[in-house]
Motif scaffolding. Sequence first.
Motif, PDB file in Angstrom:
ATOM      1  N   TRP A  60       0.798  -1.219  -0.173  1.00 18.85           N
ATOM      2  CA  TRP A  60       0.020   0.177   0.192  1.00 18.85           C
ATOM      3  C   TRP A  60       0.795   1.405   0.093  1.00 18.85           C
ATOM      4  O   TRP A  60       0.311   2.383   0.081  1.00 18.85           O
ATOM      5  CB  TRP A  60      -0.920  -0.144   1.061  1.00 18.85           C
ATOM      6  CG  TRP A  60      -1.454  -1.342   1.630  1.00 18.85           C
ATOM      7  CD1 TRP A  60      -1.212  -2.135   2.409  1.00 18.85           C
ATOM      8  CD2 TRP A  60      -2.810  -1.778   0.788  1.00 18.85           C
ATOM      9  NE1 TRP A  60      -2.125  -3.492   2.388  1.00 18.85           N
ATOM     10  CE2 TRP A  60      -2.897  -3.177   1.248  1.00 18.85           C
ATOM     11  CE3 TRP A  60      -3.411  -1.548  -0.593  1.00 18.85           C
ATOM     12  CZ2 TRP A  60      -3.942  -4.083   0.857  1.00 18.85           C
ATOM     13  CZ3 TRP A  60      -4.267  -2.380  -0.711  1.00 18.85           C
ATOM     14  CH2 TRP A  60      -4.769  -3.484  -0.289  1.00 18.85           C
ATOM     15  N   THR A  61       2.431   1.275  -0.149  1.00 18.01           N
ATOM     16  CA  THR A  61       2.887   2.207  -0.089  1.00 18.01           C
ATOM     17  C   THR A  61       3.603   2.718  -1.452  1.00 18.01           C
ATOM     18  O   THR A  61       4.057   1.928  -2.091  1.00 18.01           O
ATOM     19  CB  THR A  61       4.245   2.066   0.635  1.00 18.01           C
ATOM     20  OG1 THR A  61       3.810   1.665   2.183  1.00 18.01           O
ATOM     21  CG2 THR A  61       5.100   3.079   0.939  1.00 18.01           C
ATOM     22  N   ASN A  62       3.451   4.130  -1.879  1.00 15.29           N
ATOM     23  CA  ASN A  62       3.897   4.609  -3.131  1.00 15.29           C
ATOM     24  C   ASN A  62       5.319   4.818  -2.771  1.00 15.29           C
ATOM     25  O   ASN A  62       5.797   5.472  -2.048  1.00 15.29           O
ATOM     26  CB  ASN A  62       2.917   5.946  -3.505  1.00 15.29           C
ATOM     27  CG  ASN A  62       3.391   6.784  -4.801  1.00 15.29           C
ATOM     28  OD1 ASN A  62       4.471   6.879  -5.044  1.00 15.29           O
ATOM     29  ND2 ASN A  62       2.398   6.279  -5.594  1.00 15.29           N
ATOM     30  N   GLN A  63       6.047   4.181  -4.141  1.00 15.79           N
ATOM     31  CA  GLN A  63       7.525   4.360  -3.859  1.00 15.79           C
ATOM     32  C   GLN A  63       8.171   5.694  -4.198  1.00 15.79           C
ATOM     33  O   GLN A  63       9.077   6.143  -3.943  1.00 15.79           O
ATOM     34  CB  GLN A  63       8.050   3.279  -4.692  1.00 15.79           C
ATOM     35  CG  GLN A  63       7.674   1.829  -4.681  1.00 15.79           C
ATOM     36  CD  GLN A  63       7.890   1.416  -3.357  1.00 15.79           C
ATOM     37  OE1 GLN A  63       9.193   1.451  -2.747  1.00 15.79           O
ATOM     38  NE2 GLN A  63       7.143   0.857  -2.391  1.00 15.79           N
ATOM     39  N   VAL A  64       7.168   6.677  -4.888  1.00 14.57           N
ATOM     40  CA  VAL A  64       7.642   8.015  -5.271  1.00 14.57           C
ATOM     41  C   VAL A  64       7.617   8.975  -3.974  1.00 14.57           C
ATOM     42  O   VAL A  64       8.258   9.802  -3.735  1.00 14.57           O
ATOM     43  CB  VAL A  64       7.147   8.315  -6.472  1.00 14.57           C
ATOM     44  CG1 VAL A  64       7.462   9.816  -6.887  1.00 14.57           C
ATOM     45  CG2 VAL A  64       7.378   7.585  -7.643  1.00 14.57           C
ATOM     46  N   THR A  65       6.142   8.962  -3.655  1.00 16.00           N
ATOM     47  CA  THR A  65       6.054  10.061  -2.487  1.00 16.00           C
ATOM     48  C   THR A  65       6.085   9.476  -1.232  1.00 16.00           C
ATOM     49  O   THR A  65       6.027  10.178  -0.151  1.00 16.00           O
ATOM     50  CB  THR A  65       4.294  10.459  -2.843  1.00 16.00           C
ATOM     51  OG1 THR A  65       3.577   9.342  -2.582  1.00 16.00           O
ATOM     52  CG2 THR A  65       4.207  10.910  -4.202  1.00 16.00           C
ATOM     53  N   GLY A  66       5.798   7.994  -1.248  1.00 13.45           N
ATOM     54  CA  GLY A  66       6.076   7.616   0.397  1.00 13.45           C
ATOM     55  C   GLY A  66       4.563   7.369   0.973  1.00 13.45           C
ATOM     56  O   GLY A  66       4.395   7.119   2.243  1.00 13.45           O
ATOM     57  N   ALA A  67       3.543   7.522   0.105  1.00 12.10           N
ATOM     58  CA  ALA A  67       2.258   7.947   0.782  1.00 12.10           C
ATOM     59  C   ALA A  67       2.042   6.293   1.199  1.00 12.10           C
ATOM     60  O   ALA A  67       2.004   5.615   0.517  1.00 12.10           O
ATOM     61  CB  ALA A  67       1.214   8.374   0.120  1.00 12.10           C
ATOM     62  N   TYR A  68       1.317   6.214   1.996  1.00 19.18           N
ATOM     63  CA  TYR A  68       0.797   4.843   2.715  1.00 19.18           C
ATOM     64  C   TYR A  68      -0.709   4.990   2.628  1.00 19.18           C
ATOM     65  O   TYR A  68      -1.372   5.806   3.526  1.00 19.18           O
ATOM     66  CB  TYR A  68       1.304   4.688   3.988  1.00 19.18           C
ATOM     67  CG  TYR A  68       1.217   3.371   4.685  1.00 19.18           C
ATOM     68  CD1 TYR A  68       1.116   2.194   4.167  1.00 19.18           C
ATOM     69  CD2 TYR A  68       0.539   3.115   6.078  1.00 19.18           C
ATOM     70  CE1 TYR A  68       0.823   1.130   4.531  1.00 19.18           C
ATOM     71  CE2 TYR A  68       0.276   1.898   6.813  1.00 19.18           C
ATOM     72  CZ  TYR A  68       0.431   0.813   5.934  1.00 19.18           C
ATOM     73  OH  TYR A  68       0.330  -0.389   6.600  1.00 19.18           O
ATOM     74  N   TRP A  69      -1.377   4.171   1.979  1.00 16.96           N
ATOM     75  CA  TRP A  69      -2.927   4.313   1.724  1.00 16.96           C
ATOM     76  C   TRP A  69      -3.557   4.268   3.001  1.00 16.96           C
ATOM     77  O   TRP A  69      -4.448   5.168   3.471  1.00 16.96           O
ATOM     78  CB  TRP A  69      -3.403   3.171   0.673  1.00 16.96           C
ATOM     79  CG  TRP A  69      -4.517   3.699   0.152  1.00 16.96           C
ATOM     80  CD1 TRP A  69      -5.531   4.605   0.574  1.00 16.96           C
ATOM     81  CD2 TRP A  69      -5.419   3.062  -0.803  1.00 16.96           C
ATOM     82  NE1 TRP A  69      -6.760   4.622  -0.010  1.00 16.96           N
ATOM     83  CE2 TRP A  69      -6.704   3.771  -1.043  1.00 16.96           C
ATOM     84  CE3 TRP A  69      -5.064   1.936  -1.896  1.00 16.96           C
ATOM     85  CZ2 TRP A  69      -7.598   3.218  -2.093  1.00 16.96           C
ATOM     86  CZ3 TRP A  69      -6.162   1.772  -2.622  1.00 16.96           C
ATOM     87  CH2 TRP A  69      -7.101   2.274  -2.858  1.00 16.96           C
ATOM     88  N   PRO A  70      -3.394   3.353   3.884  1.00 20.61           N
ATOM     89  CA  PRO A  70      -4.104   3.297   5.204  1.00 20.61           C
ATOM     90  C   PRO A  70      -3.924   4.368   6.058  1.00 20.61           C
ATOM     91  O   PRO A  70      -4.996   5.069   6.532  1.00 20.61           O
ATOM     92  CB  PRO A  70      -3.512   2.064   5.884  1.00 20.61           C
ATOM     93  CG  PRO A  70      -3.208   1.178   4.717  1.00 20.61           C
ATOM     94  CD  PRO A  70      -2.546   2.111   3.848  1.00 20.61           C
ATOM     95  N   LYS A  71      -2.822   5.202   5.857  1.00 17.15           N
ATOM     96  CA  LYS A  71      -2.654   6.344   6.608  1.00 17.15           C
ATOM     97  C   LYS A  71      -3.167   7.541   6.112  1.00 17.15           C
ATOM     98  O   LYS A  71      -3.859   8.316   6.481  1.00 17.15           O
ATOM     99  CB  LYS A  71      -1.254   6.803   6.920  1.00 17.15           C
ATOM    100  CG  LYS A  71      -0.830   7.668   7.576  1.00 17.15           C
ATOM    101  CD  LYS A  71       0.765   7.917   7.998  1.00 17.15           C
ATOM    102  CE  LYS A  71       1.093   9.378   8.796  1.00 17.15           C
ATOM    103  NZ  LYS A  71       2.459   9.487   9.050  1.00 17.15           N
ATOM    104  N   LEU A  72      -3.219   7.604   4.735  1.00 13.20           N
ATOM    105  CA  LEU A  72      -3.887   8.627   4.135  1.00 13.20           C
ATOM    106  C   LEU A  72      -5.401   8.617   4.522  1.00 13.20           C
ATOM    107  O   LEU A  72      -6.306   9.498   4.682  1.00 13.20           O
ATOM    108  CB  LEU A  72      -3.927   8.606   2.550  1.00 13.20           C
ATOM    109  CG  LEU A  72      -2.573   8.863   1.762  1.00 13.20           C
ATOM    110  CD1 LEU A  72      -2.589   8.230   0.414  1.00 13.20           C
ATOM    111  CD2 LEU A  72      -2.168  10.121   2.037  1.00 13.20           C
ATOM    112  N   ILE A  73      -6.125   7.393   4.527  1.00 11.82           N
ATOM    113  CA  ILE A  73      -7.612   7.244   4.768  1.00 11.82           C
ATOM    114  C   ILE A  73      -7.438   7.816   6.379  1.00 11.82           C
ATOM    115  O   ILE A  73      -8.515   8.357   6.653  1.00 11.82           O
ATOM    116  CB  ILE A  73      -7.910   5.770   4.830  1.00 11.82           C
ATOM    117  CG1 ILE A  73      -8.203   5.660   3.211  1.00 11.82           C
ATOM    118  CG2 ILE A  73      -9.405   5.699   5.346  1.00 11.82           C
ATOM    119  CD1 ILE A  73      -8.720   4.396   2.688  1.00 11.82           C
TER     120      ILE A  73
END
Length: 515
Positions: A60-73
């Motif tokens: 669930w982690t974007n390799q470019v931005t480091g965004a973690y989908w569960p944390k975004l939610i």
Amino acid sequence: MKSWLSILTVLLIVQVVLSRCSGVPQETDNVVSEYIRNDSKNAGIIVFVHGVTGNSRDTWTNQVTGAYWPKLIAEDSTFKNFNIYVYNYPSPVLGKSYNIDEIAENMRLVLNNDKIFNHKQVAFLSHSMGGLVTRSFLLKNRDFIPKVLMAYFFATPTTGSEVAGIANLLSNNPQFGKMLSMDSDSYLADKQRDWQAAGISFPCYCAYEIQNTYGQKIVQQQSATNLCNKRFDPIDANHIDIVKPANTSSTAYIAFKSAFEEVFMQKSQVLNDWKRYMDVQISDETCPKYFIPPAGIKLVEGSAQIQERLYNHPSDYSNWPAVADIHSIYNHFITIESTVRGAENSWIKLGNKFTVTFSVDTTTAPKDIDVVLMGECGDGRDPRYSKTIIALDPANAEKKISVPFDAHKFYTLQPGEFEQFIMNFSCKVPGVYSVRYDLPFSISGKVGKIFYNTNDDELKIICPKSYTLWDTGFFNERNNLTRIETYRWDGQNYEGKVHPDVSSSIEFEEMEKEF
């Protein structure tokens, strides 16, 4: 062709490893099933389920931005009333591990241990094989299904994947073997038939990948959208990146959020302004319910004279808040009337189950009250009777008591109509009690809850330490009422009696002044 696909699969596995989306999670890896948010006040939860060779962190982690989908939610106010949970299971690239059904059993153990289904509402967000795991889990644990209000499947190979067949030749992981392209006697065909036969009707959304992964579509659209009963969302990403949104503006994020709002926001919206649609009255103008003698006492009907006088002289009757109707001694009349006027499709749907909470008032119960016996009163309405007797006892105070009205599964009010219910009470311990009523309702697709608190003095229920019955049978020109008997609380009930002088009397006018 087969040689080319083998090379593709090897390249894919190398890419997955380099992207840290594979390997068996170890204790030292700190990749586990866990809550990202666990607030005890939240009634709902979103469960993430990763796919083959993935884990609960890297999938669930974007390799470019480091965004973690569960944390975004977790940081999005749209989901503020939902906890966030990521489920993790072993899925090595080459090694031996669980098959899909065994993962489903592991999922049962882990989710039970973490009390996922203690929540009232559950949503699943699954990637690739994680969707197959989710379906297998629910088929094995159908008692959980009523709490599942939606599932979103991202690139799930419901009818199989051609690439999985090649991967199965190269890996000892049995999970690949369960995702072979479906035929009539394959594992996936059995799961498809089982899912359809189960009659599962909660909303199932699907997304499919647009981009190739190393020149090959891992899951075709027809496979990714099979068994879904809601819309299909195309995502301009490959099979791996489809669940790695860079931010909250990414298509995958928006797709899930839109589906969530479509399902949950409508169901969880509470119309606190219910007074815009309904008028609620406790008791009614002809039968005030103020004092309530105990159960088990058979009272004698009064004469028609006093009844006639009271009915023909409303001003007199209004001075008698303590008069008890012997046919409804233990009841609160609850009248709910629709105030909607002339609007189409504005029927109000009432639930058939009140939640009743009563509390002990700080007011001291009166030592003695007077109860006048009179004939039947009422306005001719046909209320729904409850079978439940609610014991008025401080030990039961603040407990939520569910009182069903079994005549119908629900009640509807057309514009201008009313419905009337009766709630039964019994004095078990002297005291003054207030009651709160809660009842679910819906109108025009929105849901809410009626809540009515009887804090007003007129609606408080008084269980006295003793009460005296007055008979109207000897009502005469001097307006005398004859005392029949006094009942006193003996520590357990009102069975203790004091027999007074039957010649004692009280004048009607004096009682009017008292009350």
